[in-house]
Design a protein around this motif. Sequence first.
Motif, mmCIF file in Angstrom:
data_model
loop_
_atom_site.group_PDB
_atom_site.id
_atom_site.type_symbol
_atom_site.label_atom_id
_atom_site.label_comp_id
_atom_site.label_asym_id
_atom_site.label_seq_id
_atom_site.Cartn_x
_atom_site.Cartn_y
_atom_site.Cartn_z
ATOM 1 N N ILE A 71 32.790 58.011 32.033
ATOM 2 C CA ILE A 71 33.501 56.933 31.307
ATOM 3 C C ILE A 71 34.276 56.445 32.604
ATOM 4 N N GLU A 72 34.258 55.785 32.924
ATOM 5 C CA GLU A 72 35.133 55.199 34.019
ATOM 6 C C GLU A 72 36.782 53.787 33.878
ATOM 7 N N GLU A 73 37.690 54.677 34.228
ATOM 8 C CA GLU A 73 38.664 52.990 34.246
ATOM 9 C C GLU A 73 38.307 52.343 34.834
ATOM 10 N N PHE A 74 38.444 50.845 34.356
ATOM 11 C CA PHE A 74 38.475 49.885 35.279
ATOM 12 C C PHE A 74 39.677 48.774 35.280
ATOM 13 N N THR A 75 40.416 48.889 37.114
ATOM 14 C CA THR A 75 41.769 48.098 37.654
ATOM 15 C C THR A 75 40.847 46.989 37.828
ATOM 16 N N PRO A 76 41.519 45.774 37.966
ATOM 17 C CA PRO A 76 40.461 44.832 38.527
ATOM 18 C C PRO A 76 41.425 44.254 39.738
ATOM 19 N N PRO A 77 40.047 44.033 40.486
ATOM 20 C CA PRO A 77 40.421 43.888 42.322
ATOM 21 C C PRO A 77 41.603 43.333 42.012
ATOM 22 N N ASP A 78 42.816 42.834 43.171
ATOM 23 C CA ASP A 78 44.291 41.384 43.433
ATOM 24 C C ASP A 78 43.060 40.238 43.312
ATOM 25 N N PHE A 79 41.770 39.548 43.689
ATOM 26 C CA PHE A 79 41.964 38.732 44.189
ATOM 27 C C PHE A 79 41.395 37.752 42.928
ATOM 28 N N LEU A 80 39.919 39.324 41.740
ATOM 29 C CA LEU A 80 40.543 38.656 40.722
ATOM 30 C C LEU A 80 41.234 38.818 39.342
#
Length: 296
Positions: A71-80
């Motif tokens: 399991i990994e946590e996801f933070t969207p890149p700035d452009f997305l």
Amino acid sequence: MYVDIAFSLNRKLQVPLLVVINSILHNVSALNEGPPLRFNILVPPGDRPLFTQKLREAFAKDYSESVVFRIEEFTPPDFLKHYLDNRFKEREGDRRISRYMQYARLFLKHRFPDVTRVIYLDCDTLVLGDVRSLFALGEQFTPQQYLSAVPQFIPAVFYFTNPFKLWDDIRRFTRTFNSGVLLTDLSFWTEKTYESLRHYLNLDAQNDYKLFRLGDETVFNLMFKETYIPLDKRWNASGYGNLRPVVAFIKQDLEKMSIIHWSGGYHKPWEPAEDGSGENNGVVYADIWRSYLPTS
């Protein structure tokens, strides 16, 4: 070598996640004899402990050399993040996070850099076939063709609110595909792939975020319109979440389906009955879905 399988979801889909994983484990042949299954799961920031606990409770007996959960946590890149915040303008935090996780599968390569070939599944699916058979179909991938999906009958023009703005792209479509089941090789996802993603998101932004109808599925189709390899339709029998008259028309025998997909946006198999009993919600194949609820 692993058979890699991936999901991206928010916490509201934790039970559907457990069900689809359970269906995979029950329908893979000789679980302890073939290549091990590795589940790669993207979740929102802060939710890794929750999902870790739920998976251990449901599949404690399956944690072994043959089954691996990551399991990994996801933070969207700035452009997305900028694109999604401006396109959807979600006021509620949960809805905003749901949008981020919908697009997270485009960034599996960044959170799981050791994954190459991988099966991605939406959580409103149920796997009745052997995922190892599906995984093996990726042997045909090349740097030019590295994504497979099941074609669908929706013409490309219906993916756009203003088709004329993208007419050059639309003319290059063969058939659109449903993006709820994907087989791809992340080792072929290069900077050129992400340049294509940014190009189409920027194009939508330049048109006041009013070009695309189906969000990330539209983006996937634009990115891979000329290069995707069609899968047999049994690997994504989609549309079972549509209005009931539509579902009655497309319903088929279970023997013809290796993956059932409740796409369509109207009904899901985990919804309670209208009387609140939870016994029978009238959604086709919901009884099959419920049979894979983990006993814990």
